[in-house]
Design an enzyme around this catalytic site. Structure first.
Site, PDB file in Angstrom:
ATOM      1  N   SER A 149      78.669 -99.187-178.219  1.00 53.04           N
ATOM      2  CA  SER A 149      79.097 -98.495-179.228  1.00 53.04           C
ATOM      3  C   SER A 149      80.674 -98.604-179.270  1.00 53.04           C
ATOM      4  O   SER A 149      81.099 -99.936-179.358  1.00 53.04           O
ATOM      5  CB  SER A 149      79.087 -96.897-178.894  1.00 53.04           C
ATOM      6  OG  SER A 149      79.231 -95.963-179.972  1.00 53.04           O
ATOM      7  N   ASP A 171      68.570 -97.216-183.817  1.00 52.30           N
ATOM      8  CA  ASP A 171      69.900 -96.995-183.790  1.00 52.30           C
ATOM      9  C   ASP A 171      70.299 -96.942-185.103  1.00 52.30           C
ATOM     10  O   ASP A 171      70.678 -97.915-185.767  1.00 52.30           O
ATOM     11  CB  ASP A 171      70.655 -97.715-182.956  1.00 52.30           C
ATOM     12  CG  ASP A 171      72.140 -97.715-182.896  1.00 52.30           C
ATOM     13  OD1 ASP A 171      72.821 -96.796-183.563  1.00 52.30           O
ATOM     14  OD2 ASP A 171      72.990 -98.228-182.116  1.00 52.30           O
ATOM     15  N   HIS A 193      70.683 -94.226-180.970  1.00 54.36           N
ATOM     16  CA  HIS A 193      71.951 -94.959-180.654  1.00 54.36           C
ATOM     17  C   HIS A 193      72.195 -94.846-179.122  1.00 54.36           C
ATOM     18  O   HIS A 193      72.732 -95.761-178.442  1.00 54.36           O
ATOM     19  CB  HIS A 193      73.305 -94.391-181.467  1.00 54.36           C
ATOM     20  CG  HIS A 193      74.622 -95.010-181.104  1.00 54.36           C
ATOM     21  ND1 HIS A 193      74.929 -96.447-181.297  1.00 54.36           N
ATOM     22  CD2 HIS A 193      75.659 -94.370-180.655  1.00 54.36           C
ATOM     23  CE1 HIS A 193      76.055 -96.363-180.849  1.00 54.36           C
ATOM     24  NE2 HIS A 193      76.616 -95.416-180.458  1.00 54.36           N
ATOM     25  N   ASP A 194      72.033 -93.581-178.772  1.00 53.90           N
ATOM     26  CA  ASP A 194      72.201 -93.346-177.157  1.00 53.90           C
ATOM     27  C   ASP A 194      71.444 -94.157-176.288  1.00 53.90           C
ATOM     28  O   ASP A 194      71.720 -94.125-175.117  1.00 53.90           O
ATOM     29  CB  ASP A 194      71.647 -91.811-176.963  1.00 53.90           C
ATOM     30  CG  ASP A 194      73.051 -90.645-177.022  1.00 53.90           C
ATOM     31  OD1 ASP A 194      74.108 -91.500-177.224  1.00 53.90           O
ATOM     32  OD2 ASP A 194      72.765 -89.827-176.641  1.00 53.90           O
TER      33      ASP A 194
END
Lengths: 395, 395
Positions: free
Chosen positions: B167, B333, B366-367
């Site tokens: 990220s 994501d 995304h995590d």
């Protein structure tokens, strides 16, 4: 039951006074006609603000009910008295348009819980004389539909030729078809689902907390206190607005373009066009919408789960229906993606219902149903014309 | 330039004091070593708080720099002194793990603009003695990387064996490879992009406005005024948190499950599990993060656009590179979708760079890069082992 008709000329400039003194037609229900709410209580007295377009024919067979979305209102096909902007669905509704007001009698009412003249949290609580605020029971989609049915009764209409809506309006369409199958000849539901998903509840909860976090919200009693949770409501609207668009639409419309400058300002002002666009969306929204109504509308959508009312079997919600359905989804709608719409189609197929389904290729996201989408327009037009012919309402 | 080492035992219980008196190692740069900022000014004096794990070898060839994400910190592989929780990347970093601290010397620093001991908006402004607040110039990803390079210099390390991050950490990895190609042997960037998209800027702007709308933010001067914009920051975190997950993950984890009850309460309390989960995420975040740092971190990501620094040609950002790249994206994501990662791969291919790319099938959103994702772990492990062998750091 009394009917009061205020003139459209009595325009007001903010949602607050529109909520109390609407410029639309208003139908008031007295103690003899309470509204049964899913929360388990009766709402009485209550009122519905509505607009009509076109003329009801002699056998009352040409009525179409339009159901509005979260922040919509009854002004679907004429100038909005608060914003001065065109009706929110003039693309679709008007003389010679797919919902042809030369042919059909169109009814559109502000939902119960709203802030455009139907009873909502800004309305006076008969018990106290003060605005309801959070003392209004939570309203469900079914409650909205139950009130609409009372409005339709008022016109002496047994069966609606069609019930049409998108998003929260689409939920009402599905609820109509489920609650009153014999009263709905055709049902057109766009960009919607038979339940609100976890992610959608999550985004709504963010918006609610943004409102509630604003100290001017005052536990909901801001109208009495003379404050307005405008900042919190603007943040809620900004968060929601992002979800109404698609990444592709944002990229096409704004990309990483800077606002009136060649280089970044290295500050926290609205540097990117997308930032000033969102701030504008937030700021203009608070001029036309009541913060508590926003809480009630989002809650109604969150609670919607048509299958849950039938032990998890969505098909049972439509068992034996003779309504003809038309469903439309949009490829880039990530709030109500095609698979949610397809679940409804599968349930309808399982009951042997007549159903048309079109997935429209569009990069405009959830908001596409409100925009000029030729494939959507052609789909709705064809569906309505076919049904109208079989009813003798068109040649 | 002086090195101060506070003991880990001096634990603090909130982000505010950690920002001023960090429990990590701290490297202070005096007037002789200012930090050049992209905003056009010099930051001086300034300091970097960092942690190291493992031992630097004699020829200083075994150093790995870990770059943290938006709300991360230097405590990647050991207990966080503020939360008491394990390091945020202990899945990946530690003895015998893919980033093997028995083999490598791992450095992780809090980014400039952060709130865990590196100079940020909560740090005292030398000119006034009061916290910088918004008087700190806006920080960019390149500024963060420039400061990290000064930290790496301090250790006398010419070339890092690897720079790794996800990220916002991945943005730093790409910036390192572009700014200092000769100093980066391998670069591992996860769940990231070479620019922040319009939609991502939009969500960040919502978060910033939620903070700024909180009257306790006090134009950023809350530390002096003794207030805290906790509600606004909590709302910002809630909005962001939804974007870190996927619809599928939310559906699997929460669905429409109700919170400790069989039927909805017909109120505005956290009825659904997803609501109480989000509220918890918001509330715990404000205990560990500084609101102004949140503004600075989000702004840094928004400004990131590696191609823009090279007249829109991303490949030019890596022209002639000899760095070996490994990129990983995740199917669910939607903040940094695979096509954004693939654009980097294409640019690297266009320069003839060595690049491995893996799209990991995952529904964790995304995590996922922070979680135990076996395919990601195996990819990173294989990539590092291969490079380590060719450098004589593994057999």
């Amino acid at each position: 039951m009394t009917v009061a008709t205020e003139p459209l000329e009595s325009l007001t400039t903010n949602a607050g006074s529109e909520a109390v003194n609407p410029s639309s037609d208003v139908l008031r229900f007295g103690a003899d006609k309470p509204l049964q709410l899913d929360a388990g209580t009766l709402l009485s007295p209550f009122q519905i603000a509505y607009r009509t377009y076109g003329t009801l024919n002699a056998d009352k067979s040409n009525a179409i009910l339009i159901c509005h979305a979260l922040t919509g209102d009854q002004h679907c096909a004429s100038t909005n008295p608060v914003t001065g902007k065109p009706g929110w669905w003039e693309n679709l509704i008007g003389p010679g348009k797919p919902v042809d007001t030369d042919r059909f009698f169109v009814i559109c009412s502000n939902v119960i819980g709203g802030c455009m003249g139907s009873t909502g949290p800004a309305s006076p609580n008969p018990a106290t004389g003060k605005p309801f605020a959070l003392d209004l029971p939570v309203i469900t989609i079914r409650d909205m539909v139950r009130a609409q049915a009372m409005l339709v009764d008022h016109f002496g209409i047994d069966q609606l030729f069609s019930v049409i809506g998108g998003s929260m309006g689409g939920m009402q369409v599905l609820q109509w078809a489920s609650s009153y199958p014999e009263r709905v000849h055709t049902a057109i539901a766009l960009a919607t689902g038979a339940r609100h998903t976890s992610q959608n509840i999550a985004f709504h909860e963010v918006g609610r907390q943004a409102v509630i976090a604003d100290p001017e919200w005052q536990q909901g009693r801001y109208l009495e206190k003379g404050t307005r949770p405008s900042k919190g409501l603007a943040v809620a609207r900004m968060a929601a607005h992002v979800t109404y668009l698609s990444e592709a639409a944002l990229h096409r419309k704004f990309g990483r373009n800077l606002q009136d400058r060649d280089a970044p300002s290295f500050g926290f002002d609205a540097d990117f066009q997308i930032e000033s666009y969102l701030r504008h969306q937030g700021l203009t929204f608070v001029d036309r919408f009541d913060a508590n109504s926003y809480l009630y509308m989002t809650r109604a959508m969150d609670y919607f789960d048509l299958a849950a009312d039938h032990e998890g079997q969505l098909a049972e919600a439509f068992r034996g229906t003779r309504t003809r359905f038309c469903l439309v989804s949009f490829t880039s709608d990530w709030l109500f993606p095609t698979f949610e719409n397809r679940a409804i189609v599968h349930a309808l197929n399982a009951t042997g219902a007549s159903v048309s389904f079109v997935e429209v290729e569009s990069d405009k996201g959830h908001d596409a149903f409100l925009l000029d989408e030729p494939v959507m327009t052609a789909t709705i037009n064809g569906f309505i014309m076919s049904a109208a012919k079989s009813r003798g309402l068109a040649q």
